[in-house]
Motif scaffolding. Structure first.
Motif, short mmCIF file in Angstrom:
data_model
loop_
_atom_site.label_atom_id
_atom_site.label_comp_id
_atom_site.label_asym_id
_atom_site.label_seq_id
_atom_site.Cartn_x
_atom_site.Cartn_y
_atom_site.Cartn_z
N ARG A 393 0.83 -1.21 0.00
CA ARG A 393 0.00 0.00 0.00
C ARG A 393 0.86 1.26 0.00
NH1 ARG A 393 -5.02 0.75 0.08
NH2 ARG A 393 -5.60 -1.29 0.87
N GLU A 394 1.94 1.24 0.78
CA GLU A 394 2.84 2.40 0.78
C GLU A 394 3.54 2.55 -0.57
OE1 GLU A 394 5.01 2.76 4.90
OE2 GLU A 394 4.29 0.71 4.61
N ALA A 395 3.90 1.43 -1.17
CA ALA A 395 4.55 1.50 -2.48
C ALA A 395 3.58 2.12 -3.50
CB ALA A 395 4.99 0.10 -2.93
N GLN A 396 2.32 1.72 -3.39
CA GLN A 396 1.30 2.29 -4.29
C GLN A 396 1.20 3.81 -4.06
OE1 GLN A 396 -2.87 1.72 -3.31
NE2 GLN A 396 -3.26 0.92 -5.38
N GLY A 397 1.17 4.21 -2.80
CA GLY A 397 1.08 5.64 -2.48
C GLY A 397 2.26 6.41 -3.04
N ARG A 398 3.44 5.85 -2.88
CA ARG A 398 4.64 6.53 -3.40
C ARG A 398 4.63 6.60 -4.92
NH1 ARG A 398 9.72 4.28 0.25
NH2 ARG A 398 9.14 5.44 2.10
N CYS A 413 -2.64 7.32 -17.06
CA CYS A 413 -2.33 6.04 -16.42
C CYS A 413 -3.58 5.54 -15.71
CB CYS A 413 -1.19 6.19 -15.42
SG CYS A 413 -1.61 7.19 -13.98
N ARG A 414 -3.57 4.29 -15.36
CA ARG A 414 -4.63 3.76 -14.49
C ARG A 414 -4.34 4.19 -13.06
NH1 ARG A 414 -6.05 -2.48 -15.67
NH2 ARG A 414 -6.75 -2.20 -13.52
N ARG A 415 -5.38 4.50 -12.31
CA ARG A 415 -5.19 4.96 -10.92
C ARG A 415 -5.39 3.81 -9.93
NH1 ARG A 415 -2.84 10.05 -10.61
NH2 ARG A 415 -3.10 9.61 -8.39
N ASP A 416 -5.53 2.58 -10.43
CA ASP A 416 -5.89 1.49 -9.52
C ASP A 416 -4.91 0.31 -9.56
OD1 ASP A 416 -6.44 0.51 -12.04
OD2 ASP A 416 -8.37 -0.38 -11.48
N ILE A 417 -3.67 0.59 -9.98
CA ILE A 417 -2.70 -0.51 -10.03
C ILE A 417 -2.51 -1.09 -8.62
CG2 ILE A 417 -0.30 -1.15 -10.58
CD1 ILE A 417 -2.19 -0.46 -13.04
N GLY A 418 -2.66 -2.40 -8.53
CA GLY A 418 -2.55 -3.08 -7.23
C GLY A 418 -3.90 -3.42 -6.61
N TRP A 419 -5.00 -3.06 -7.30
CA TRP A 419 -6.32 -3.19 -6.64
C TRP A 419 -6.68 -4.64 -6.29
CZ3 TRP A 419 -10.73 -5.83 -8.22
CH2 TRP A 419 -10.76 -6.25 -9.56
N ARG A 420 -6.18 -5.60 -7.06
CA ARG A 420 -6.53 -6.99 -6.73
C ARG A 420 -5.98 -7.38 -5.35
NH1 ARG A 420 -8.91 -9.98 -10.67
NH2 ARG A 420 -9.02 -8.85 -12.63
N PRO A 424 -10.14 -1.61 -4.47
CA PRO A 424 -10.23 -0.47 -5.39
C PRO A 424 -9.80 0.83 -4.71
CG PRO A 424 -12.37 -1.56 -5.09
CD PRO A 424 -11.42 -2.21 -4.16
N PRO A 425 -9.35 1.83 -5.49
CA PRO A 425 -8.88 3.08 -4.89
C PRO A 425 -10.03 3.84 -4.22
CG PRO A 425 -8.89 3.23 -7.29
CD PRO A 425 -9.26 1.83 -6.95
N GLN A 426 -9.71 4.55 -3.13
CA GLN A 426 -10.69 5.42 -2.45
C GLN A 426 -10.72 6.74 -3.22
OE1 GLN A 426 -12.26 4.21 0.36
NE2 GLN A 426 -11.12 2.32 -0.05
N ARG A 427 -11.90 7.19 -3.59
CA ARG A 427 -11.96 8.46 -4.34
C ARG A 427 -12.39 9.59 -3.42
NH1 ARG A 427 -9.99 7.18 -9.48
NH2 ARG A 427 -10.77 5.13 -10.06
#
Ligand code: AMP
Length: 427
Positions: A393-398, A413-420, A424-427
């Motif tokens: 999650r931190e890697a995604q944030g960075r 780009c896609r904003r949800d890489i890692g969602w699986r 899903p991303p919080q909007r």
């Protein structure tokens, strides 16, 4: 040692970045490379399929080790040519590279060696009617694959029979050239997809980590297929037990099978897996690192890559100690608007230095060039914004913090890489 990396994309940028830091590598070249790669290696203007040119260059420059990035030169026989010239290469022979170069070969190979994979039948264009009848008899969902290399476009996961018949028509009609003259029609598998990598020196097999990627262009994994819009490593779904099972049932039997058939494997072996209820099954073999999976693997690699590759070509992987950083890594691909459809090259990209200065962030370039000192896009998939951190999650944030520093109006780009793995991303 004198190393040559073959390729020009983000994977090769990551390979050169990693090898440039190796105490073993005294001189590093890349063919053809890119303006971004030129910061790590000396670029040589030789095309991927110029086997004569690459072999002659290696002879002249007394290259000690060649690391091919993409599959094309391997399928064409680059490793055979280099070996014949006495040059060590960390990639398989053309015979072994058929695992990726021909899906019909891979299927027949799996059948001969009892490797778990989707049930399938192979048809040539002369058997078109039989292929259509087979699709009708099997019903949907069903998967139609062009046999040869089709730049990631040769696979159709058909939701209905009509779509499968269309895919057959496309393939037999020449949409993929000679790569589509033969098709594999296979059972549609369900489950989560993951990638498992191994380094192989002909005999010894060293597990080389896991990753997951996002192939679809749209968020939620919807829309057209691409070369990959993002990746992360390790794959949380690949537990140690599952990884060992896939090594035991798929990877090691593959290596043993190739050796038994007189075509031993040397190089990176990449098994694309479907984690089905009945255990891991092989979706496809690749005979090289993934792109963008290599980017997330290489930033996590603690062992010196130069040493690992030397161990691979010298056949001593059983004496190598492979270590990773505990960090997770995640890569967001930034692409030119329009990709994977039509797009225009040459748009200006700003903010790269600022993005690259963020903690744990490395920006690899998949397709850029310098125009009068300005970085511009020169392809569909352009940047691989890669971040590492103690948790995924931190890697995604960075990674997204770095994406937000990049000022490129013509990119997306896609904003949800890692969602699986993360939801899903919080909007
Ligand atoms: P391949 O190039 O063979 O890996 O296929 C590309 C993508 O198509 C894979 O990453 C899967 O998402 C999907 N795919 C391939 N084969 C199958 C199958 N037998 N069942 C379900 N999906 C598949």
């Amino acid at each position: 040692m004198r190393f040559l990396v073959v390729g020009a994309g983000g994977r090769e940028h990551a390979l050169c970045w990693s090898l440039a830091a190796s105490p073993l590598v005294r001189e590093l070249w890349c063919a053809p490379g890119s303006d971004a790669i030129a910061r790590e290696a000396t670029c040589v203007p030789l095309a991927l399929d110029d086997l004569d040119g690459i072999t002659a260059f290696c002879r002249e420059q007394k290259i000690d080790l060649v690391m091919p990035g993409p599959e094309l030169p391997l399928v064409l026989g680059l490793a055979d040519r280099l070996q014949a010239a006495g040059i060590k290469v960390a990639g398989p022979s053309a015979a072994a590279a058929q695992l990726e170069g021909s899906k019909a070969f891979a299927k027949a190979f799996c059948a001969r060696h009892g490797i778990p994979t989707a049930a399938a039948r192979t048809f040539t264009w002369r058997e078109r009617q039989a292929a259509e009848a087979y699709v009708q008899a099997q019903g949907a969902p069903i998967v139609v694959k062009a046999d040869g290399l089709a730049a990631g476009k040769g696979v159709t996961v058909a939701a209905d029979v009509r779509q499968a018949l269309d895919a057959l028509e496309q393939s037999f009609g020449g949409a993929f050239g000679s790569a589509g003259e033969t098709v594999v029609i296979e059972e549609c598998l369900r489950g989560e997809e993951a990638s498992l990598f191994a380094l192989v020196d002909g005999r010894n097999v060293l597990e080389f980590g896991t990753a997951q990627d996002h192939k679809a262009v749209g968020e939620g994994d919807r829309g057209a297929n691409t070369g990959g819009m993002g990746a992360y490593a390790p794959a949380p779904c690949m537990t140690p037990a599952l990884t060992e099972r896939a090594m035991a049932e798929i990877v090691r039997p593959t290596v043993a099978g190739l050796a038994a058939e007189g075509t031993p494997y040397r190089g990176v072996l990449y098994a694309g897996l479907m984690l089905t209820e009945g255990g891991p099954k092989l979706l496809e073999y690749n005979v090289r690192l993934g792109d963008p999976e290599a980017q997330v693997q290489l930033v996590r690699l603690k062992t010196d890559l130069g040493q690992l590759l030397q161990g691979l070509v010298d056949g001593v992987l059983d004496h190598m100690d492979l270590r990773w950083y505990d960090d997770a890594a995640l890569c967001v691909v930034m692409a030119t608007r329009g990709y994977p459809g039509a797009y225009v090259n040459g748009s200006k990209i700003f903010g790269l230095d600022e993005a690259g200065r963020l903690d744990g962030v490395t920006v690899f370039h998949a397709a850029t060039r310098l125009e009068q000192g300005q970085v511009v896009a020169s392809g569909g998939r352009v940047l691989n914004v890669t971040a590492q951190a103690p948790s995924l999650r931190e890697a995604q944030g960075r990674a997204y913090a770095a994406v937000d520093r990049i000022d490129w109006p013509d990119g997306f780009c896609r904003r949800d890489i890692g969602w699986r793995a993360l939801g899903p991303p919080q909007r």
